[in-house]
Design a protein around this motif. Structure first.
Motif, PDB file in Angstrom:
ATOM      1  N   VAL A   1     -18.668  32.179 -43.775  1.00 58.31           N
ATOM      2  CA  VAL A   1     -17.612  33.451 -43.950  1.00 58.31           C
ATOM      3  C   VAL A   1     -18.797  34.713 -43.568  1.00 58.31           C
ATOM      4  N   PHE A   2     -18.450  35.449 -42.842  1.00 54.68           N
ATOM      5  CA  PHE A   2     -19.316  36.622 -42.387  1.00 54.68           C
ATOM      6  C   PHE A   2     -18.787  38.018 -42.810  1.00 54.68           C
ATOM      7  N   GLU A   3     -19.441  38.744 -43.416  1.00 53.66           N
ATOM      8  CA  GLU A   3     -19.143  40.122 -43.621  1.00 53.66           C
ATOM      9  C   GLU A   3     -19.998  41.155 -43.398  1.00 53.66           C
ATOM     10  N   ASP A   4     -19.740  42.221 -42.422  1.00 56.31           N
ATOM     11  CA  ASP A   4     -20.678  43.279 -42.120  1.00 56.31           C
ATOM     12  C   ASP A   4     -22.193  42.582 -41.646  1.00 56.31           C
ATOM     13  N   GLY A   5     -21.742  41.549 -40.995  1.00 55.84           N
ATOM     14  CA  GLY A   5     -23.109  40.756 -40.178  1.00 55.84           C
ATOM     15  C   GLY A   5     -23.653  39.802 -40.868  1.00 55.84           C
ATOM     16  N   GLU A   6     -23.321  39.609 -42.144  1.00 56.24           N
ATOM     17  CA  GLU A   6     -24.213  38.717 -42.996  1.00 56.24           C
ATOM     18  C   GLU A   6     -23.078  37.270 -43.462  1.00 56.24           C
ATOM     19  N   VAL A   7     -23.740  36.380 -43.354  1.00 56.63           N
ATOM     20  CA  VAL A   7     -23.091  35.370 -44.239  1.00 56.63           C
ATOM     21  C   VAL A   7     -22.993  35.623 -45.806  1.00 56.63           C
ATOM     22  N   VAL A   8     -21.461  35.609 -46.255  1.00 56.25           N
ATOM     23  CA  VAL A   8     -21.328  36.077 -47.873  1.00 56.25           C
ATOM     24  C   VAL A   8     -20.843  34.669 -48.342  1.00 56.25           C
ATOM     25  N   ASP A   9     -20.575  33.729 -47.909  1.00 55.44           N
ATOM     26  CA  ASP A   9     -19.937  32.498 -48.622  1.00 55.44           C
ATOM     27  C   ASP A   9     -20.186  31.467 -47.468  1.00 55.44           C
ATOM     28  N   PHE A  10     -20.528  30.275 -48.015  1.00 53.42           N
ATOM     29  CA  PHE A  10     -20.955  28.904 -47.235  1.00 53.42           C
ATOM     30  C   PHE A  10     -20.449  27.894 -47.922  1.00 53.42           C
ATOM     31  N   ALA A  11     -20.066  26.713 -47.096  1.00 51.18           N
ATOM     32  CA  ALA A  11     -19.979  25.275 -47.824  1.00 51.18           C
ATOM     33  C   ALA A  11     -20.119  24.249 -46.784  1.00 51.18           C
ATOM     34  N   ALA A  12     -20.281  23.274 -47.174  1.00 49.24           N
ATOM     35  CA  ALA A  12     -20.523  21.979 -46.242  1.00 49.24           C
ATOM     36  C   ALA A  12     -20.180  20.617 -46.797  1.00 49.24           C
ATOM     37  N   GLU A  13     -19.442  19.897 -46.230  1.00 52.17           N
ATOM     38  CA  GLU A  13     -18.840  18.535 -46.590  1.00 52.17           C
ATOM     39  C   GLU A  13     -20.196  17.764 -47.023  1.00 52.17           C
ATOM     40  N   ALA A  14     -21.045  17.501 -46.256  1.00 50.57           N
ATOM     41  CA  ALA A  14     -22.527  17.036 -46.662  1.00 50.57           C
ATOM     42  C   ALA A  14     -23.474  17.936 -46.339  1.00 50.57           C
TER      43      ALA A  14
ATOM     44  N   ALA B   1     -27.350  37.409 -27.971  1.00 51.25           N
ATOM     45  CA  ALA B   1     -27.815  37.759 -29.268  1.00 51.25           C
ATOM     46  C   ALA B   1     -26.930  38.769 -29.979  1.00 51.25           C
ATOM     47  N   PRO B   2     -25.815  38.134 -30.771  1.00 52.16           N
ATOM     48  CA  PRO B   2     -24.810  38.850 -31.250  1.00 52.16           C
ATOM     49  C   PRO B   2     -25.351  39.512 -32.430  1.00 52.16           C
ATOM     50  N   TYR B   3     -24.429  40.477 -33.029  1.00 55.59           N
ATOM     51  CA  TYR B   3     -24.582  41.315 -34.145  1.00 55.59           C
ATOM     52  C   TYR B   3     -23.423  41.765 -34.611  1.00 55.59           C
ATOM     53  N   ASP B   4     -23.395  42.226 -36.007  1.00 60.36           N
ATOM     54  CA  ASP B   4     -22.160  42.841 -36.455  1.00 60.36           C
ATOM     55  C   ASP B   4     -20.985  41.900 -36.485  1.00 60.36           C
ATOM     56  N   THR B   5     -21.135  40.612 -37.012  1.00 60.28           N
ATOM     57  CA  THR B   5     -20.393  39.527 -37.011  1.00 60.28           C
ATOM     58  C   THR B   5     -19.308  39.663 -38.299  1.00 60.28           C
ATOM     59  N   ALA B   6     -18.458  39.485 -38.107  1.00 58.76           N
ATOM     60  CA  ALA B   6     -17.053  39.366 -39.124  1.00 58.76           C
ATOM     61  C   ALA B   6     -16.159  38.213 -38.777  1.00 58.76           C
ATOM     62  N   GLY B   7     -15.681  37.588 -40.085  1.00 62.10           N
ATOM     63  CA  GLY B   7     -14.722  36.410 -39.949  1.00 62.10           C
ATOM     64  C   GLY B   7     -15.308  35.411 -40.467  1.00 62.10           C
ATOM     65  N   GLU B   8     -14.589  34.043 -39.980  1.00 60.08           N
ATOM     66  CA  GLU B   8     -15.125  32.926 -40.510  1.00 60.08           C
ATOM     67  C   GLU B   8     -15.125  31.849 -39.202  1.00 60.08           C
ATOM     68  N   VAL B   9     -16.077  30.786 -39.584  1.00 55.21           N
ATOM     69  CA  VAL B   9     -16.279  29.916 -38.219  1.00 55.21           C
ATOM     70  C   VAL B   9     -16.403  28.352 -39.162  1.00 55.21           C
ATOM     71  N   PHE B  10     -15.972  27.350 -38.271  1.00 59.27           N
ATOM     72  CA  PHE B  10     -15.940  25.955 -38.854  1.00 59.27           C
ATOM     73  C   PHE B  10     -16.756  25.170 -37.878  1.00 59.27           C
ATOM     74  N   PHE B  11     -17.818  24.589 -38.328  1.00 59.76           N
ATOM     75  CA  PHE B  11     -18.641  24.007 -37.130  1.00 59.76           C
ATOM     76  C   PHE B  11     -18.451  22.416 -37.628  1.00 59.76           C
ATOM     77  N   ASP B  12     -17.594  21.759 -36.677  1.00 59.21           N
ATOM     78  CA  ASP B  12     -17.119  20.419 -36.786  1.00 59.21           C
ATOM     79  C   ASP B  12     -18.073  19.354 -36.122  1.00 59.21           C
ATOM     80  N   VAL B  13     -19.307  19.762 -35.701  1.00 61.41           N
ATOM     81  CA  VAL B  13     -20.342  18.690 -34.817  1.00 61.41           C
ATOM     82  C   VAL B  13     -21.366  18.512 -35.910  1.00 61.41           C
TER      83      VAL B  13
END
Length: 396
Positions: A279-292, A252-264
């Motif tokens: 996109v995570f800042e201070d443990g929270e998703v601050v931006d998101f997108a999906a192709e579909a 169970a992670p916490y304090d997440t920072a950075g960005e991750v791309f899920f290709d599955v």
């Protein structure tokens, strides 16, 4: 009967649920899982357990929930409060439209030592036309039943059916081979291997996952795991593991920072979702997108405040699973993958007395790390291009 069905039943009863003589066992059998249900009943009888069977039908669930929608719509029309618009209108179904304490169902699980759920319905999207609000309200109303069920030694598995084969894009016989390759493993040997990853995570403070590809957005995400306990999910309640097949190590992670791309690709709320970027800042998703399926993703992230934080980091280690099937039961366990789940954290990973991330949802998203990737724990590479540091061919 195919001998593999009998072997599946024995693994489920003996390795996964650890059923003993005298145990009271509830078995839920889906519409097309009858053959495995029969095999499980035979094994339970031989082990001296007591059995109560339930019919786990998504089609029955759909009929019931659509009936509730029709009743609520009719009542709204009769009292003049609205036109009976189920989705977002005055007649939207909520938890009060269901029994807040379904005592019969709860009592069944409170009296049970183990609960075995055998999936394998006729239609993987049987409840697709039930409003999301209705399904959420039903789940909320049955929270007490869920908690009683989770207090048992519960295990969920699936019987290979034609509907699941179709969802996976395989011929039926091909899908059978796939399922049994994933289920009929040397689980003790795999548990020993996964213990190496558990030890690394238990001793670690920070995980970093990096992918660098020409044909997809990069991933570079860090998360704290200090003070957490990883679960060696070896398909047995003895390992705090409740799925068959399994084959992952998660924490169970916490304090997440950075960005991750899920290709599955995945299905969220009956919607196909593909190529998710968070996109995570201070443990929270601050931006998101999906192709579909971006709207379905947004619905998840907007469920509650905890839905924008991570509840799980999982590392797939079951190499008997060699392809994606649009079933999270299999896909998240696949070797050469990592998954992150937004929402609720599992208590097994948390220090005593700590609640961790709380949310009404837990939604897994998967990224392929078989190439152009690395996973670091406290700055040390522990997996590169899908190969762990204790395996042959590992490149530091």
């Amino acid at each position: 009967m195919d001998e593999r069905v009998r072997e599946h039943a024995e693994v489920l009863v003996d390795w996964s649920a650890r059923v003993e003589a005298g145990d009271d066992v509830v078995v839920s059998v889906a519409e097309d899982a009858h053959e495995l249900g029969v095999a499980v009943a035979a094994v339970l009888g031989e082990r001296g357990a007591n059995v109560t069977t339930l019919y786990g039908s998504d089609e029955l669930s759909r009929a019931y929930l659509k009936g509730v929608e029709a009743r609520v719509e009719g009542e709204a029309g009769e009292d003049g409060t609205g036109e009976g618009e189920i989705d977002g209108g005055d007649a939207a179904v909520d938890a009060a439209d269901f029994d807040a304490d379904p005592a019969v169902d709860r009592a069944i699980f409170e009296a049970a030592d183990a609960y075995l759920r055998i999936g394998g319905g006729r239609n993987v999207t049987a409840t697709a036309d039930v409003e999301r609000a209705t399904r959420q309200a039903y789940a909320k109303a049955r929270q007490g039943v869920r908690e009683a069920r989770m207090d048992t030694d519960w295990v969920s598995t699936v019987h290979p059916t034609r509907s699941l084969a179709q969802q996976a894009g395989m011929a039926y016989e091909e899908y059978q081979e796939f399922v049994y390759d994933a289920v009929l493993r040397d689980w003790e040997a795999l548990a020993d291997e996964m213990a190496k990853m558990k030890d690394i995570l238990d001793d670690g403070g920070e995980v970093r996952i990096v992918t660098e590809r020409d044909d997809a957005p990069d991933t570079d995400v860090r998360m704290s795991i200090a003070g957490r306990t990883a679960v060696n999910s070896a398909a047995s309640v003895a390992y705090d593991s409740h799925n068959l097949p399994s084959g992952e190590v998660f924490t169970a992670p916490y304090d997440t920072a950075g960005e991750v791309f899920f290709d599955v690709p995945m299905t969220i709320d009956a919607t196909r979702v593909r190529n998710v970027h968070l996109v995570f800042e201070d443990g929270e998703v601050v931006d998101f997108a999906a192709e579909a399926g971006e709207d379905a993703l947004a619905n998840v992230l907007n469920t509650d405040p905890g839905a924008r934080r991570l509840g799980e980091l999982g590392i797939g280690m079951n190499r008997g699973i060699d392809r994606f099937t649009d079933s999270i039961l299999f896909d998240e366990k696949m070797g050469d993958t990592v998954h992150l789940a937004v929402g609720r954290a599992y208590d097994a990973c948390l220090p005593e007395g700590e609640s961790g991330n709380e949310s009404a949802v837990h939604v897994d998203m998967i990224t392929d790390v078989s190439a152009d990737s690395r996973m670091e724990v406290d700055g040390e590479v522990v997996q590169r291009n899908g190969t762990f540091r204790w395996e042959g061919g590992f490149e530091a």
